[in-house]
Design a protein around this motif. Structure first.
Motif, mmCIF file in Angstrom:
data_model
loop_
_atom_site.group_PDB
_atom_site.id
_atom_site.type_symbol
_atom_site.label_atom_id
_atom_site.label_comp_id
_atom_site.label_asym_id
_atom_site.label_seq_id
_atom_site.Cartn_x
_atom_site.Cartn_y
_atom_site.Cartn_z
ATOM 1 N N VAL A 235 20.500 24.591 9.593
ATOM 2 C CA VAL A 235 21.684 23.748 9.523
ATOM 3 C C VAL A 235 22.837 24.534 10.129
ATOM 4 C CG1 VAL A 235 23.314 22.549 8.022
ATOM 5 C CG2 VAL A 235 20.891 22.608 7.427
ATOM 6 N N GLU A 236 23.567 23.926 11.046
ATOM 7 C CA GLU A 236 24.709 24.604 11.670
ATOM 8 C C GLU A 236 25.971 23.806 11.395
ATOM 9 O OE1 GLU A 236 25.802 25.711 16.194
ATOM 10 O OE2 GLU A 236 24.071 26.796 15.365
ATOM 11 N N ARG A 237 27.009 24.502 10.977
ATOM 12 C CA ARG A 237 28.285 23.875 10.643
ATOM 13 C C ARG A 237 29.443 24.640 11.291
ATOM 14 N NH1 ARG A 237 25.927 19.395 8.643
ATOM 15 N NH2 ARG A 237 24.808 19.744 6.673
ATOM 16 N N GLU A 238 30.575 23.944 11.405
ATOM 17 C CA GLU A 238 31.813 24.569 11.830
ATOM 18 C C GLU A 238 32.735 24.683 10.622
ATOM 19 O OE1 GLU A 238 32.701 25.761 14.998
ATOM 20 O OE2 GLU A 238 30.563 25.451 15.345
ATOM 21 N N LEU A 239 33.239 25.871 10.400
ATOM 22 C CA LEU A 239 34.165 26.092 9.289
ATOM 23 C C LEU A 239 35.507 25.449 9.616
ATOM 24 C CD1 LEU A 239 33.454 29.822 8.405
ATOM 25 C CD2 LEU A 239 33.045 27.869 6.911
ATOM 26 N N ASN A 240 35.954 24.565 8.750
ATOM 27 C CA ASN A 240 37.240 23.909 8.932
ATOM 28 C C ASN A 240 38.300 24.701 8.173
ATOM 29 O OD1 ASN A 240 39.247 22.079 9.543
ATOM 30 N ND2 ASN A 240 38.706 20.669 7.880
ATOM 31 N N ILE A 241 38.674 25.833 8.754
ATOM 32 C CA ILE A 241 39.664 26.721 8.144
ATOM 33 C C ILE A 241 40.759 27.006 9.167
ATOM 34 C CG2 ILE A 241 38.080 27.754 6.484
ATOM 35 C CD1 ILE A 241 37.654 30.067 8.375
ATOM 36 N N PRO A 242 41.970 27.350 8.705
ATOM 37 C CA PRO A 242 43.092 27.536 9.638
ATOM 38 C C PRO A 242 42.827 28.567 10.728
ATOM 39 C CG PRO A 242 43.872 27.457 7.374
ATOM 40 C CD PRO A 242 42.384 27.508 7.298
ATOM 41 N N ASP A 243 42.197 29.668 10.367
ATOM 42 C CA ASP A 243 41.903 30.736 11.321
ATOM 43 C C ASP A 243 40.423 31.088 11.214
ATOM 44 O OD1 ASP A 243 44.650 31.377 12.330
ATOM 45 O OD2 ASP A 243 44.964 31.771 10.196
ATOM 46 N N PRO A 244 39.804 31.475 12.328
ATOM 47 C CA PRO A 244 38.371 31.796 12.290
ATOM 48 C C PRO A 244 38.092 33.113 11.579
ATOM 49 C CG PRO A 244 39.271 32.263 14.460
ATOM 50 C CD PRO A 244 40.364 31.589 13.685
ATOM 51 N N ILE A 245 36.833 33.288 11.192
ATOM 52 C CA ILE A 245 36.394 34.542 10.583
ATOM 53 C C ILE A 245 36.560 35.676 11.576
ATOM 54 C CG2 ILE A 245 34.411 35.775 9.619
ATOM 55 C CD1 ILE A 245 33.295 33.080 8.759
ATOM 56 N N TRP A 246 37.079 36.803 11.105
ATOM 57 C CA TRP A 246 37.163 37.998 11.943
ATOM 58 C C TRP A 246 35.832 38.739 11.905
ATOM 59 C CZ3 TRP A 246 42.156 40.607 9.595
ATOM 60 C CH2 TRP A 246 43.260 39.770 9.806
ATOM 61 N N ILE A 247 35.440 39.272 13.051
ATOM 62 C CA ILE A 247 34.313 40.188 13.124
ATOM 63 C C ILE A 247 34.859 41.545 13.534
ATOM 64 C CG2 ILE A 247 32.010 40.596 14.019
ATOM 65 C CD1 ILE A 247 32.302 37.891 12.638
ATOM 66 N N VAL A 248 34.589 42.568 12.739
ATOM 67 C CA VAL A 248 35.152 43.893 13.004
ATOM 68 C C VAL A 248 34.058 44.948 13.017
ATOM 69 C CG1 VAL A 248 37.298 43.210 11.846
ATOM 70 C CG2 VAL A 248 35.584 44.526 10.578
ATOM 71 N N GLN A 249 34.348 46.056 13.668
ATOM 72 C CA GLN A 249 33.550 47.268 13.534
ATOM 73 C C GLN A 249 34.269 48.152 12.528
ATOM 74 O OE1 GLN A 249 33.050 49.041 17.385
ATOM 75 N NE2 GLN A 249 31.676 47.427 18.123
ATOM 76 N N ARG A 250 33.587 48.539 11.479
ATOM 77 C CA ARG A 250 34.261 49.254 10.403
ATOM 78 C C ARG A 250 34.842 50.587 10.853
ATOM 79 N NH1 ARG A 250 33.076 48.014 5.135
ATOM 80 N NH2 ARG A 250 34.484 49.735 4.707
#
Length: 372
Positions: free
Chosen positions: A78-93
């Protein structure tokens, strides 16, 4: 003598250092690893954390995404789009954590990396923090040294339940930009995978019940199913300390933050957002204590319980119900469009677990009743 010594340079320690320095306090951060230091982590961060800081995190963000995919035993996607104001950040720790410390350094924070704390003692009205080469003094200390916190042990806190998680980084040859959660392969846990430029980070762990220490077979199974080449990839094991219930987070002139405080979400395994929040709250508490408020440290424990722990208790209940019959949980919860919408709202702080728990638990509980 410093106002505060922080042991640990991760998100919780960095956040505490920054907010204390903002208030004009003298701060020393002791980090056992050379900086920038690697940290096994898939690197997903809620954009809601930006509200707690007055600087731009974009230099420390690799990419962003709103796309989430779920699977059950590698199928039934199942694939969905998050309906949030800003997208999830992806970071390198290694980049994110160091960037946060650098913001504190610009305000006067002293950072000593490659420095192991060997012991602490309280004398009179201050702490002495010992390292192999020197002893440092401070009015207060913050334990930000992670899931296997040696500082928490020295400070006399009750040992927490620590489980073993694993993370690996593999080439993202297909260019998949979705965040992926795989359910059904792991009892009482799941796998999660995040894009990171030309790579993907894949993590796995259990969030309740007994521990598991050999994750390579399930990672191999996952990567094979998704055509991810792991032949030259190294599996990194790390401790995971999820929230197990309310307990004091303060003692004499000392506080626990982040995973040392056991603040990892028991439903989603989210750790960076609660770590940053606890660091900010700890800074506010120690600033108040330095100003003469005798209730500041107990109030920190109560604040974290009221604003975070109470909600994590709901997350724990949801996790227990979901993992009781995960196949049913996947069908009735994760496959519903409303589930992703609600979880996105929790992630960005618009909702709390308690706001969604009643309906979710009713739906799942009903499914467990024979004949319903």
């Amino acid at each position: 003598m410093y106002d505060c010594i922080i042991v640990g340079g991760g998100p919780a320690g960095g956040a505490a250092a920054y907010h204390l320095a903002q208030r004009g306090r003298s701060v020393l951060v002791l980090e056992k690893c050379p900086l920038p230091r690697s940290k096994p982590c898939t690197g997903g961060v809620s954009p809601a954390v930006a509200q707690w800081f007055d600087f731009d995190f974009s230099p420390a963000i690799v990419e962003t995404t709103r796309t989430v995919r779920y699977t059950w035993k590698l199928e039934d996607a199942v694939e969905r789009e998050l309906n949030i104001p800003d997208p999830i950040w992806i970071v390198q720790r290694s980049v994110f954590d160091h960037f946060l410390l650098q913001q504190g350094q610009r305000l006067g924070v002293t950072v000593c990396d490659n420095t192991t704390v060997t012991g602490i003692d309280f004398t009179g009205d201050h702490w002495s923090v010992h390292t192999p080469t020197a002893a440092y003094r401070a009015a207060y200390v913050i334990a930000a040294d992670g899931a296997n916190s040696q500082m928490a042990q020295w400070l006399g806190f009750k040992p927490k339940v620590v489980r073993t998680a694993a993370v690996m980084t593999v080439p993202n040859e297909g260019g998949d930009r979705a965040v992926h959660f795989e359910f059904g392969l792991v009892k009482n846990g799941f796998l999660w995978s995040f894009p990171s430029g030309e790579l993907r980070t894949v993590g796995v762990g259990v969030l309740r019940g007994g521990d598991r220490t050999d994750w390579e077979p399930v990672l191999q199974q996952y990567c094979a199913a998704h055509n991810l080449a792991m032949a030259n990839s190294h599996v990194q094991y790390h401790p995971l300390c999820v929230w197990e219930g309310a307990q004091p987070l303060h003692t004499q002139h000392a506080l626990l933050v982040g995973e040392a405080a056991g603040l990892v979400d028991p439903f989603s395994a989210e750790g960076i957002r609660p770590a940053l929040y606890s660091g900010m709250c700890a800074a506010e508490a120690i600033d108040a204590a330095l100003a003469g408020d005798p209730t500041a440290l107990p109030n920190y424990s109560q604040r974290l319980q009221n604003e975070w722990g109470t909600d994590l208790a709901w997350a724990q209940r949801l996790a227990g119900l979901f993992h009781r019959m995960p196949g049913v949980g996947y069908r009735l919860a994760m496959k519903r469009p409303s589930a992703t919408r609600r979880l996105g709202q929790v992630l960005c702080g618009e909702l709390r677990y308690r706001d969604i728990a009643a309906n979710a638990m009713k739906r799942l509980s009903t499914a467990f009743i024979p004949g319903r």
